[in-house]
Design an enzyme around this catalytic site. Structure first.
Site, mmCIF file in Angstrom:
data_model
loop_
_atom_site.group_PDB
_atom_site.id
_atom_site.type_symbol
_atom_site.label_atom_id
_atom_site.label_comp_id
_atom_site.label_asym_id
_atom_site.label_seq_id
_atom_site.Cartn_x
_atom_site.Cartn_y
_atom_site.Cartn_z
ATOM 1 N N HIS A 251 0.846 -1.194 0.000
ATOM 2 C CA HIS A 251 0.000 0.000 0.000
ATOM 3 C C HIS A 251 0.880 1.241 0.000
ATOM 4 C CE1 HIS A 251 0.655 0.706 4.280
ATOM 5 N NE2 HIS A 251 0.179 -0.485 4.595
ATOM 6 N N CYS B 168 2.231 -7.549 14.830
ATOM 7 C CA CYS B 168 3.556 -6.910 14.858
ATOM 8 C C CYS B 168 4.671 -7.941 14.923
ATOM 9 C CB CYS B 168 3.725 -6.018 16.081
ATOM 10 S SG CYS B 168 2.714 -4.551 16.103
ATOM 11 N N LYS C 92 -3.710 5.416 11.157
ATOM 12 C CA LYS C 92 -2.619 4.865 10.359
ATOM 13 C C LYS C 92 -3.180 4.020 9.214
ATOM 14 C CE LYS C 92 1.356 1.844 10.376
ATOM 15 N NZ LYS C 92 1.684 0.459 10.615
ATOM 16 N N HIS D 254 3.962 1.481 2.374
ATOM 17 C CA HIS D 254 5.166 0.764 1.920
ATOM 18 C C HIS D 254 5.806 1.500 0.738
ATOM 19 C CE1 HIS D 254 2.298 -2.658 3.077
ATOM 20 N NE2 HIS D 254 3.170 -2.590 4.076
ATOM 21 N N HIS E 224 -2.741 -2.845 16.427
ATOM 22 C CA HIS E 224 -3.667 -3.897 15.987
ATOM 23 C C HIS E 224 -4.844 -4.006 16.951
ATOM 24 C CE1 HIS E 224 0.112 -4.854 13.907
ATOM 25 N NE2 HIS E 224 -0.703 -5.154 12.924
ATOM 26 N N CYS F 273 -2.784 -4.349 21.473
ATOM 27 C CA CYS F 273 -1.676 -3.651 20.824
ATOM 28 C C CYS F 273 -2.264 -2.447 20.092
ATOM 29 C CB CYS F 273 -1.006 -4.594 19.826
ATOM 30 S SG CYS F 273 -0.005 -3.726 18.611
HETATM 31 N N1 MSP Z 1 8.524 -7.017 8.235
HETATM 32 C C1 MSP Z 1 8.688 -5.914 9.094
HETATM 33 C C2 MSP Z 1 9.975 -5.178 8.786
HETATM 34 C C3 MSP Z 1 11.219 -5.978 8.901
HETATM 35 S S1 MSP Z 1 12.614 -5.047 8.466
HETATM 36 C C4 MSP Z 1 13.911 -5.924 8.995
HETATM 37 C C5 MSP Z 1 7.531 -4.954 8.911
HETATM 38 N N2 MSP Z 1 6.871 -5.026 7.771
HETATM 39 S S2 MSP Z 1 5.635 -4.100 7.342
HETATM 40 O O1 MSP Z 1 5.140 -4.675 6.117
HETATM 41 O O2 MSP Z 1 4.715 -3.960 8.399
HETATM 42 O O3 MSP Z 1 6.262 -2.738 6.970
HETATM 43 C C6 MSP Z 1 6.417 -1.707 7.902
HETATM 44 C C7 MSP Z 1 6.965 -0.514 7.177
HETATM 45 O O4 MSP Z 1 6.119 -0.179 6.048
HETATM 46 C C8 MSP Z 1 7.017 0.774 7.978
HETATM 47 O O5 MSP Z 1 8.124 0.848 8.813
HETATM 48 C C9 MSP Z 1 7.046 1.783 6.858
HETATM 49 O O6 MSP Z 1 8.302 1.771 6.242
HETATM 50 C C10 MSP Z 1 6.023 1.213 5.907
HETATM 51 N N3 MSP Z 1 4.674 1.601 6.275
HETATM 52 C C11 MSP Z 1 3.640 0.765 6.569
HETATM 53 N N4 MSP Z 1 2.525 1.511 6.825
HETATM 54 C C12 MSP Z 1 2.819 2.812 6.705
HETATM 55 C C13 MSP Z 1 2.062 3.998 6.768
HETATM 56 N N5 MSP Z 1 0.776 4.001 7.042
HETATM 57 N N6 MSP Z 1 2.701 5.160 6.499
HETATM 58 C C14 MSP Z 1 4.026 5.208 6.160
HETATM 59 N N7 MSP Z 1 4.755 4.106 6.102
HETATM 60 C C15 MSP Z 1 4.214 2.906 6.426
HETATM 61 O O7 MSP Z 1 7.304 -4.144 9.793
#
Ligand code: MSP
Length: 484
Positions: free
Chosen positions: A29, A140, A303, A32, A157, A154
């Site tokens: 999304h 998480c 978020k 990411h 979540h 959490c």
């Molecule tokens: N798999 C773990 C990360 C492991 S790294 C060694 C993880 N994955 S995640 O799919 O949840 O990705 C989290 C990351 O996605 C956030 O830290 C950020 O970079 C990005 N984002 C996810 N949602 C977001 C928003 N709503 N806004 C901005 N960035 C976001 O955590």
């Protein structure tokens, strides 16, 4: 006398930048996409500057969450992750994001390095066996402390129940590293950006640091603990090591460790600013240079996340605005250091005001005038007041929004000068040379905007430069068509 031969040694710096590896049970999304775009833009910028660049992204494929999602989808975990990691690759392709390598934690090359690193930590005496009892958030993939909870859930979540766990696990002596970590942060051995986040980490470290469980007895979808194959390595330990493992198995990348920048959002700061560094120290490996943390994209203040079901799909945005404009709009939208509410209406508004009526219109006007008032021929003249250093500074501070605002302020400068000078009137009055001079000045500004936009909008930047560098300049096609 023989000629003197000088060997010019060009010292290129190495620039290794990473994004988090995303959980493969999610669809990519805009959140990411934002982090991955930040990395792509910095990678392109450093390439332009002549650095040797390694840009890594990928997917986090092990753990309870993926195992459960695969079961729910009726697939084996491997089939499930194969299908879903492709969605991330497709999204990055659609956004013209070009990582040098896409790592997947289910790759055997990665698993081998994970086992080696963990074995080293074990051999150096930083791992012991104990009993873990407490709450776990599968969303998480994180053990929860009492003060993490909001209404017994959490906070990230709120619609999932934390799971109670009691298991015999291996523990990492995280507590042993507290003083070294505090000292390393204070001495700037690694930077946590922005300052507020650094203070947050320091504050929490000062309160104390507990050891953490780093293995799981009941999760089979993971990397086996090298000295005890009845347990798998905790998914976060496995995942963090990706940043190092890629440099070890991707050909010719060994010299890229330590990473220059780990990019991430604040949700996973603690893992990246504390646990990762402690693991590296325990394995006798070098620390990364910068942990750069941005805020969240929110929708109506919440978020954006799959579990809340309020996501914007970047591929839909590409369909609506085109890839170049999406890259611009997304980067201009979030101030990096804070959260930012986003909506399609906001993006459309910015497209209209800044791209179509701003840069696009200014570019058509100037090229049109060059063609009508100067037979398509002008000499760009340097405009000294443009502060390119400020652009570079903004990028080095991860303030993509400010870098773009600066470029657009230059476009407004040109628009303002056109309004004041009224070149059409000057032309009528026979002031042809003065008009040509002004056009030279404006084309210089637009050329510079074109050049500096390259990492953000590679194709648009190229078209701007191509038109303005042509032998005979003609009125350009609109850069940004009307939206439907
Ligand atoms: N798999 C773990 C990360 C492991 S790294 C060694 C993880 N994955 S995640 O799919 O949840 O990705 C989290 C990351 O996605 C956030 O830290 C950020 O970079 C990005 N984002 C996810 N949602 C977001 C928003 N709503 N806004 C901005 N960035 C976001 O955590």
């Amino acid at each position: 006398m023989g000629e003197l031969h000088y060997i010019i040694v060009v010292t290129m710096s190495k620039f290794y930048i990473t994004t988090p590896i995303y959980y493969v049970n999610d669809k990519p999304h805009l959140g990411h996409a934002y982090t991955t775009l930040c990395a792509d833009i910095l990678a392109r910028w450093h390439e332009i500057k002549g650095d040797e660049v390694f840009f890594l992204t990928g997917t986090d494929e092990h753990g309870a969450k993926v195992q459960q999602s695969a079961e729910a989808a009726g697939l084996t975990p491997q089939d499930f992750v194969d299908t879903n990691s492709q969605k991330f690759k497709d999204a990055w392709l659609a956004l013209n994001i070009e990582p040098d390598y896409f790592i997947r934690t289910s790759q055997v090359e990665h698993e081998t390095v994970v086992r080696e690193v963990l074995q080293k930590v074990y051999d150096r005496g930083f791992i012991y066996k104990g009993i873990y009892e407490g709450l776990y958030c599968v969303g998480c993939e994180k053990f929860l402390q009492t003060d993490d909870l909001v209404n017994n859930k959490c906070p990230l979540h709120p619609n999932q129940e934390p799971v109670h766990q009691k298991e015999e696990n291996y523990f990492f002596k995280l507590s042993a590293w507290r003083d070294t970590l505090l000292k390393s942060i204070e001495e700037g051995k690694y930077a946590i950006v922005p300052e507020e986040r650094k203070n947050e980490v320091v504050g929490k470290l000062k309160k104390g640091l507990d050891d953490i469980s780093i293995s799981r007895a009941d999760v089979s979808w993971g990397v086996k603990v090298p000295w005890d194959e009845s347990q798998t390595i905790y998914v976060w330990v496995d995942a963090l090591i990706n940043y190092y493992s890629a440099t070890q198995f991707v050909p010719n990348k060994k010299d890229f460790w330590p990473a220059q920048v780990h990019l991430l959002a604040k949700d996973i700061l603690w893992f990246h600013a504390v646990i990762w560094e402690a693991l590296l120290l325990a394995a006798d490996l070098k620390l990364p240079k910068i942990v750069a943390t941005h805020g969240f994209f929110t929708i109506d203040g919440q978020k954006m996340s799959k579990s809340l079901g309020n996501i914007i799909d970047p591929i839909d945005l590409v369909k609506e605005f085109g890839v170049e404009s999406v890259r611009y709009l997304v980067m201009a939208e979030l101030p990096f250091t804070s959260d930012g509410d986003i909506s399609i209406a906001r993006l459309r508004g910015r497209y209209q005001s800044v791209l179509a009526n701003g840069l696009g219109n200014c570019f058509s006007r100037v090229t049109n005038m060059i063609s009508s008032y100067a037979q398509g021929k002008i000499l760009p003249t340097v405009v000294k007041e443009l502060k390119v250093d400020d652009f570079e500074l903004a990028l080095n501070n991860f303030r993509f929004d400010q870098a773009l605002s600066l470029l657009m302020s230059w476009v407004r400068l040109v628009d303002g000068e056109i309004e004041t000078a009224k070149p059409w009137q000057m032309f009528k009055d026979g002031k042809v040379d003065e008009v040509a001079k002004l056009l030279g000045r404006w084309s210089y500004v637009l050329l510079l905007v074109g050049k500096l936009l390259t990492p953000f909008m590679p194709q648009t930047a190229e078209s701007i430069q191509k038109v303005l560098k042509a032998d005979t300049i003609s009125k350009a096609e609109p850069l940004f068509p009307r939206l439907n």
